[in-house]
Design an enzyme around this catalytic site. Structure first.
Site, PDB file in Angstrom:
ATOM      1  N   ASP A  64       0.802  -1.225   0.000  1.00 58.87           N
ATOM      2  CA  ASP A  64       0.000   0.000   0.000  1.00 58.87           C
ATOM      3  C   ASP A  64       0.834   1.274   0.000  1.00 58.87           C
ATOM      4  O   ASP A  64       0.291   2.379   0.068  1.00 58.87           O
ATOM      5  CB  ASP A  64      -0.960   0.004   1.201  1.00 58.87           C
ATOM      6  CG  ASP A  64      -2.183  -0.861   0.951  1.00 58.87           C
ATOM      7  OD1 ASP A  64      -2.489  -1.148  -0.229  1.00 58.87           O
ATOM      8  OD2 ASP A  64      -2.842  -1.259   1.934  1.00 58.87           O
ATOM      9  N   HIS A 164     -11.586   6.801   4.425  1.00 60.15           N
ATOM     10  CA  HIS A 164     -10.663   7.937   4.487  1.00 60.15           C
ATOM     11  C   HIS A 164     -11.415   9.162   3.964  1.00 60.15           C
ATOM     12  O   HIS A 164     -12.184   9.038   2.999  1.00 60.15           O
ATOM     13  CB  HIS A 164      -9.444   7.716   3.567  1.00 60.15           C
ATOM     14  CG  HIS A 164      -8.333   6.916   4.158  1.00 60.15           C
ATOM     15  ND1 HIS A 164      -7.594   6.006   3.418  1.00 60.15           N
ATOM     16  CD2 HIS A 164      -7.792   6.904   5.404  1.00 60.15           C
ATOM     17  CE1 HIS A 164      -6.667   5.464   4.194  1.00 60.15           C
ATOM     18  NE2 HIS A 164      -6.763   5.979   5.402  1.00 60.15           N
ATOM     19  N   CYS A 258      -5.497   9.083  -3.636  1.00 59.49           N
ATOM     20  CA  CYS A 258      -4.697   8.231  -2.736  1.00 59.49           C
ATOM     21  C   CYS A 258      -3.292   8.010  -3.273  1.00 59.49           C
ATOM     22  O   CYS A 258      -2.354   7.792  -2.512  1.00 59.49           O
ATOM     23  CB  CYS A 258      -5.338   6.861  -2.571  1.00 59.49           C
ATOM     24  SG  CYS A 258      -7.036   6.856  -2.044  1.00 59.49           S
TER      25      CYS A 258
HETATM   26  N1  ARG Z   1      -5.411  -0.314   0.868  1.00 58.43           N
HETATM   27  C1  ARG Z   1      -5.147   0.981   1.408  1.00 58.43           C
HETATM   28  C2  ARG Z   1      -5.629   1.051   2.832  1.00 58.43           C
HETATM   29  O1  ARG Z   1      -6.665   0.509   3.121  1.00 58.43           O
HETATM   30  C3  ARG Z   1      -5.787   2.053   0.576  1.00 58.43           C
HETATM   31  C4  ARG Z   1      -5.400   3.443   0.977  1.00 58.43           C
HETATM   32  C5  ARG Z   1      -6.135   4.495   0.238  1.00 58.43           C
HETATM   33  N2  ARG Z   1      -5.610   5.776   0.527  1.00 58.43           N
HETATM   34  C6  ARG Z   1      -6.335   6.902   0.659  1.00 58.43           C
HETATM   35  N3  ARG Z   1      -5.697   8.020   0.804  1.00 58.43           N
HETATM   36  N4  ARG Z   1      -7.637   6.879   0.702  1.00 58.43           N
HETATM   37  O2  ARG Z   1      -4.998   1.619   3.699  1.00 58.43           O
END
Ligand code: ARG
Length: 264
Positions: A64, A164, A258
């Site tokens: 990630d 988020h 993201c």
């Molecule tokens: N798989 C990552 C997580 O769950 C995705 C992050 C997405 N990032 C964001 N800024 N919304 O942490």
């Protein structure tokens, strides 16, 4: 307006664990497709928009790390680093810390409470909109805001799919924000509407297409290709809309924003 941003190539990007409702380890990433989508976004920023794109080296088994938005929150040269909620992502923090130190940043801060960087913290004019509770603790807002010296408004997220803040709200320009109303508590919605002159409301379909996970400089906006109503709204507002496919990253609960950290 030209921007300076940080990205991380998806060399080790995959679904190795499940930490949000989008992730399913049985639905793995197609590496070539992910690389193509990421390259396209990189080219939009660096060639089409002429932004300064910095890169951090990807690290094996930190799948990630490609989502650099979670790697920090910057304001006036100061860097608030993340304390990731999930142990799987915690080893990313020292990698980002090293990158910032080597890049010459000297004012760095490690929060005591969970805080996932720009993923949960978006600056509109000189106000910080900060999301909670899925990934960032509400008390983190005050400690980060104190360090950065910025006024903060805490926004409560109520839908686990939009875990988020940057999955549910876009900073469009100095007078406009777009958001998915159903992702916020009533009180939080009221707070945004009270201070932002123009609030664009996203449809269910556009929110699910990660249309709010977009990147704007006030004139140009980079957005997933299937966020149809938002695209129409931005065009009607006279913006230059640039679309990018992000389906591989959405398997991980991520999208355009993201994949992008602003180096303010
Ligand atoms: N798989 C990552 C997580 O769950 C995705 C992050 C997405 N990032 C964001 N800024 N919304 O942490």
């Amino acid at each position: 307006m030209t921007k300076s941003i940080l990205m991380c190539a998806p060399k080790f990007f995959d679904i190795e664990y499940e930490i949000n409702p989008w992730m399913d380890t049985n639905n793995p990433v197609q590496p070539d497709k992910a690389a193509k989508q990421w390259q396209k976004l990189y080219a939009i920023y660096s060639e089409q928009l002429g932004w300064d794109v910095q890169l951090i080296d990807p690290v094996e088994h930190l799948p990630d790390m490609v989502f650099t938005a979670n790697g920090a929150l910057l304001y006036k040269g100061k860097v608030a680093l993340p304390l990731f909620r999930q142990p799987d992502r915690q080893p990313e923090t020292p990698k980002f810390e090293t990158w910032f130190r080597e890049a010459g940043y000297t004012e760095l801060f490690l929060p005591k409470y969970d805080f996932e960087g720009e993923g949960d913290a978006l600056i509109w004019n000189d106000i910080l909109f900060a999301g909670y509770p899925w990934r960032t603790d509400k008390p983190a807002h005050a400690e980060v805001a104190d360090f950065l010296g910025i006024k903060t408004i805490s926004l409560q997220l109520i839908d686990p799919r939009f875990y988020h803040l940057d999955t549910a709200l876009t900073i469009v320009s100095s007078d406009t924000v777009a958001l998915y109303p159903k992702a916020f508590s009533e009180e939080s919605l009221k707070q945004v509407r009270a201070i932002v002159p123009h609030v664009i409301e996203a449809t269910d379909a556009d929110a699910v297409a990660y249309g709010l996970n977009a990147m704007s400089d006030g004139t140009n906006i980079v957005i997933p290709e299937n966020a149809h109503d938002l695209i129409a709204a931005y065009k009607a507002n006279g913006m230059n809309v640039i679309t990018c496919p992000i389906s591989e990253f959405q398997k991980s609960g991520g999208g355009v924003k993201c994949l992008t950290l602003e180096l303010k």
